[in-house]
Design an enzyme around this catalytic site. Structure first.
Site, PDB file in Angstrom:
ATOM      1  N   GLY A 191      10.495   5.174  27.085  1.00 49.18           N
ATOM      2  CA  GLY A 191      10.875   3.831  26.670  1.00 49.18           C
ATOM      3  C   GLY A 191      12.375   3.715  26.474  1.00 49.18           C
ATOM      4  O   GLY A 191      12.967   4.453  25.687  1.00 49.18           O
ATOM      5  N   GLY A 192      12.979   2.768  27.186  1.00 52.79           N
ATOM      6  CA  GLY A 192      14.426   2.575  27.126  1.00 52.79           C
ATOM      7  C   GLY A 192      14.833   1.337  26.370  1.00 52.79           C
ATOM      8  O   GLY A 192      15.896   0.771  26.624  1.00 52.79           O
TER       9      GLY A 192
ATOM     10  N   ALA B 239      14.167  -6.749  11.236  1.00 54.02           N
ATOM     11  CA  ALA B 239      14.101  -6.876   9.775  1.00 54.02           C
ATOM     12  C   ALA B 239      14.768  -8.152   9.294  1.00 54.02           C
ATOM     13  O   ALA B 239      14.251  -8.843   8.403  1.00 54.02           O
ATOM     14  CB  ALA B 239      14.750  -5.663   9.119  1.00 54.02           C
TER      15      ALA B 239
ATOM     16  N   THR C  27       8.593  -0.284   6.373  1.00 53.92           N
ATOM     17  CA  THR C  27       9.077   0.551   7.469  1.00 53.92           C
ATOM     18  C   THR C  27      10.591   0.533   7.564  1.00 53.92           C
ATOM     19  O   THR C  27      11.228   1.576   7.740  1.00 53.92           O
ATOM     20  CB  THR C  27       8.450   0.085   8.795  1.00 53.92           C
ATOM     21  OG1 THR C  27       7.033   0.298   8.754  1.00 53.92           O
ATOM     22  CG2 THR C  27       9.033   0.855   9.977  1.00 53.92           C
TER      23      THR C  27
ATOM     24  N   ARG D  56       6.275  -1.814  19.279  1.00 54.36           N
ATOM     25  CA  ARG D  56       5.539  -1.825  18.020  1.00 54.36           C
ATOM     26  C   ARG D  56       4.487  -2.931  18.039  1.00 54.36           C
ATOM     27  O   ARG D  56       4.721  -4.007  18.594  1.00 54.36           O
ATOM     28  CB  ARG D  56       6.499  -2.018  16.836  1.00 54.36           C
ATOM     29  CG  ARG D  56       7.501  -0.872  16.698  1.00 54.36           C
ATOM     30  CD  ARG D  56       8.369  -1.007  15.464  1.00 54.36           C
ATOM     31  NE  ARG D  56       7.597  -0.920  14.228  1.00 54.36           N
ATOM     32  CZ  ARG D  56       7.213   0.214  13.648  1.00 54.36           C
ATOM     33  NH1 ARG D  56       7.516   1.384  14.201  1.00 54.36           N
ATOM     34  NH2 ARG D  56       6.527   0.209  12.521  1.00 54.36           N
TER      35      ARG D  56
ATOM     36  N   LYS E 228       5.314   1.814  -0.088  1.00 57.44           N
ATOM     37  CA  LYS E 228       6.491   1.663  -0.923  1.00 57.44           C
ATOM     38  C   LYS E 228       7.174   0.331  -0.627  1.00 57.44           C
ATOM     39  O   LYS E 228       7.204  -0.113   0.533  1.00 57.44           O
ATOM     40  CB  LYS E 228       7.500   2.787  -0.662  1.00 57.44           C
ATOM     41  CG  LYS E 228       7.044   4.168  -1.074  1.00 57.44           C
ATOM     42  CD  LYS E 228       8.146   5.179  -0.754  1.00 57.44           C
ATOM     43  CE  LYS E 228       7.754   6.582  -1.153  1.00 57.44           C
ATOM     44  NZ  LYS E 228       8.815   7.563  -0.822  1.00 57.44           N
TER      45      LYS E 228
ATOM     46  N   HIS F 245      45.077  -9.380  14.463  1.00 57.95           N
ATOM     47  CA  HIS F 245      45.507  -8.367  15.433  1.00 57.95           C
ATOM     48  C   HIS F 245      45.966  -7.113  14.704  1.00 57.95           C
ATOM     49  O   HIS F 245      46.717  -7.212  13.727  1.00 57.95           O
ATOM     50  CB  HIS F 245      46.667  -8.918  16.269  1.00 57.95           C
ATOM     51  CG  HIS F 245      47.219  -7.911  17.243  1.00 57.95           C
ATOM     52  ND1 HIS F 245      46.550  -7.560  18.390  1.00 57.95           N
ATOM     53  CD2 HIS F 245      48.364  -7.174  17.208  1.00 57.95           C
ATOM     54  CE1 HIS F 245      47.280  -6.656  19.042  1.00 57.95           C
ATOM     55  NE2 HIS F 245      48.381  -6.415  18.331  1.00 57.95           N
TER      56      HIS F 245
ATOM     57  N   VAL G 114      15.233  -0.551  22.341  1.00 62.30           N
ATOM     58  CA  VAL G 114      16.123  -0.284  21.206  1.00 62.30           C
ATOM     59  C   VAL G 114      15.841   1.072  20.573  1.00 62.30           C
ATOM     60  O   VAL G 114      16.755   1.894  20.385  1.00 62.30           O
ATOM     61  CB  VAL G 114      15.993  -1.405  20.150  1.00 62.30           C
ATOM     62  CG1 VAL G 114      16.781  -1.051  18.900  1.00 62.30           C
ATOM     63  CG2 VAL G 114      16.483  -2.734  20.726  1.00 62.30           C
TER      64      VAL G 114
ATOM     65  N   LYS H 273       0.805  -1.220   0.000  1.00 63.90           N
ATOM     66  CA  LYS H 273       0.000   0.000   0.000  1.00 63.90           C
ATOM     67  C   LYS H 273       0.839   1.271   0.000  1.00 63.90           C
ATOM     68  O   LYS H 273       0.331   2.353  -0.297  1.00 63.90           O
ATOM     69  CB  LYS H 273      -0.946   0.009   1.206  1.00 63.90           C
ATOM     70  CG  LYS H 273      -0.255   0.114   2.557  1.00 63.90           C
ATOM     71  CD  LYS H 273      -1.279   0.135   3.677  1.00 63.90           C
ATOM     72  CE  LYS H 273      -0.609   0.254   5.046  1.00 63.90           C
ATOM     73  NZ  LYS H 273      -1.605   0.276   6.142  1.00 63.90           N
TER      74      LYS H 273
END
Length: 456
Positions: free
Chosen positions: A175-176, A310, A42, A263, A38, A434, A178, A36
């Site tokens: 909200g803490g 994702a 998200t 979400r 693109k 290293h 991500v 609906k």
């Protein structure tokens, strides 16, 4: 009503939907992909990609601001938010064009419009019906808010925060997790005063406690205020400010309030239950192989209970396309999906936290922490942090947890170790280049194999 037929019809063109479409087409299936908005959804347009572009701008700002500490004379004249937006939009546009090209090259039919599921494996879009031998639901997720907290004006979700045309002097974040800590990180890099409000006792509360504490220390050092273990009570906004009330009686005053409380699944008004798809609190109920209760209908991504990432959506979309084609890809549990928070410092993990491991295995759990202060590459980069590895005694590695700048690039090695049930003794002989930050993982593996080199 026009009737169209394809082997596979996919509702949603985000990460899970387009991955399923590409793989199904590659396997010889005719595919209709309905979106609906693109292609890319998200993640590409309002989530993963643009937010990481912002975070990179913030990283460059911090580097310029502190250039003299590494012997470089640089003039830092602030952040041009319009130029940052142009940079972000350029990145997204390039990725969008590339995705459109991939989809077109595979011969996938893309339908623009809102679809709803009907009986007998079909999706209706306007006056058209798209019928498939199989239907894949991949409609994604939306930003949640709290009861009584109306988004608008100076109260933002991540979507509005991305489009903000100014750098706030002071921003509060509800909200803490991500999303909250990533925006806190970028705004602080841009020069904002930031306060995070988190109802639980720690930032990124689903991570291992060692990572939460490492991030909290780093944020304190950066001047980010964290109000932990206190609940939100209400917010009132005026034309130029927001006042946030907490249940402990405290009031916070900010230019903007970002609501980052998670979400929710996009499953309302899609006809799912009428078509035989079972829902649980809005999420689609699936079996281990992502089949819904409706024959021939599958679901992938954020509408499936579990991690909302994702790359999990990618993996699920690919797996469903392969099952439809008669292949038997393995089921990948969420514990084997890597998780990265792209703040400064980053947090990355895969497998079980120490607490979850002890709940499942008791005293059979052994852990080792290695401080990045002992890692030359981390010292060069100027980052603090830790590596923590969780194993079963005389058994495999079941968790890898990292905190520090750029450690998200290391988590794939941890994923391989957990996914292949490797023992530290199996990995210890392998050489890490290293100086690299990957040596920190190597040191933890060596310690758990009983032969520590640079740690006690």
């Amino acid at each position: 009503m026009a009737d169209h037929v394809a082997d596979v019809v996919i509702l949603g063109g985000g990460s899970g939907g387009y991955a399923a479409a590409l793989r199904a087409a590659e396997l010889g299936k005719s595919v209709v992909l309905i979106e609906k908005d693109k292609l890319g959804g998200t993640c590409l347009h309002r989530g993963c990609v643009p937010t990481k572009a912002l975070l990179h701008s913030g990283e460059v700002a911090d580097s310029a601001r502190h250039a003299e500490t590494v012997g470089v004379r640089a003039t830092f004249d602030g952040v041009d938010i319009d130029a940052v937006r142009a940079y972000r939009e350029t990145i997204v546009a390039k990725k969008f064009k590339g995705l459109q090209g991939l989809v077109a090259a595979r011969g996938i039919t893309v339908v623009s419009g809102s679809g709803s599921l009907t009986a007998d494996r079909a999706v209706q879009v306007g006056d058209d019906l798209y019928r498939g031998d199989d239907v894949i639901l991949a409609t994604g997720s939306y930003s949640r808010t709290l009861p009584g907290l109306e988004v608008g004006g100076r109260i933002l979700t991540s979507e509005q925060a991305l489009e903000l045309g100014e750098i706030p002097k002071h921003v509060a974040i509800l909200g803490g997790g991500v999303i909250g800590v990533e925006f806190a990180s970028v705004w602080r890099s841009f020069g904002s005063d930031v306060t995070i409000v988190e109802a639980l006792d720690h930032l990124v509360p689903t991570e291992d406690i060692a990572l939460s504490k490492a991030l909290e220390r780093a944020f304190r050092k950066r001047g980010i205020i964290s109000r932990l273990g206190v609940r939100f009570a209400g917010a009132v906004q005026t034309e130029d400010a927001v006042t946030i009330s907490l249940e402990d009686g405290t009031e916070l005053h900010a230019d903007y309030l970002l609501v980052a409380v998670g979400r929710g699944p996009v499953t309302d008004s899609l006809g799912l239950e009428d078509a035989g798809v079972a829902l649980d609190r809005g999420f689609v109920v699936v079996d281990a192989e992502l089949r819904t209760a409706a024959p021939g209908v599958w679901a992938v991504g954020d509408i499936v209970p579990g991690l909302q990432l994702a790359h999990r959506s990618f993996q699920q979309g690919i797996a469903v396309a392969e099952r439809i084609a008669g292949l038997t890809p393995p089921v990948v549990p969420d514990t084997q999906v890597p998780r990265v928070t792209y703040s400064s410092p980053e947090v990355a993990s895969v497998g079980l936290t120490e607490a979850a491991a002890r709940a499942a295995h008791g005293d059979a759990v052994v852990t080792h922490e290695y401080n990045l202060a002992g890692n030359a590459r981390s010292e060069i980069l100027g980052t603090a942090g830790i590596v923590k590895v969780v194993r079963l005694a005389d058994g495999p590695i079941i968790g890898v947890h990292l905190a520090g700048d750029r450690v998200g690039e290391l988590i794939t090695e941890g994923q391989l170790a957990v996914g292949w049930e490797a023992h530290p003794e199996d990995i210890a002989p392998f050489v890490h280049a290293h100086p690299t930050q990957s040596e920190a993982l190597g040191e933890a593996f060596l310690a758990l194999a009983g032969k520590p080199l640079h740690s006690l």
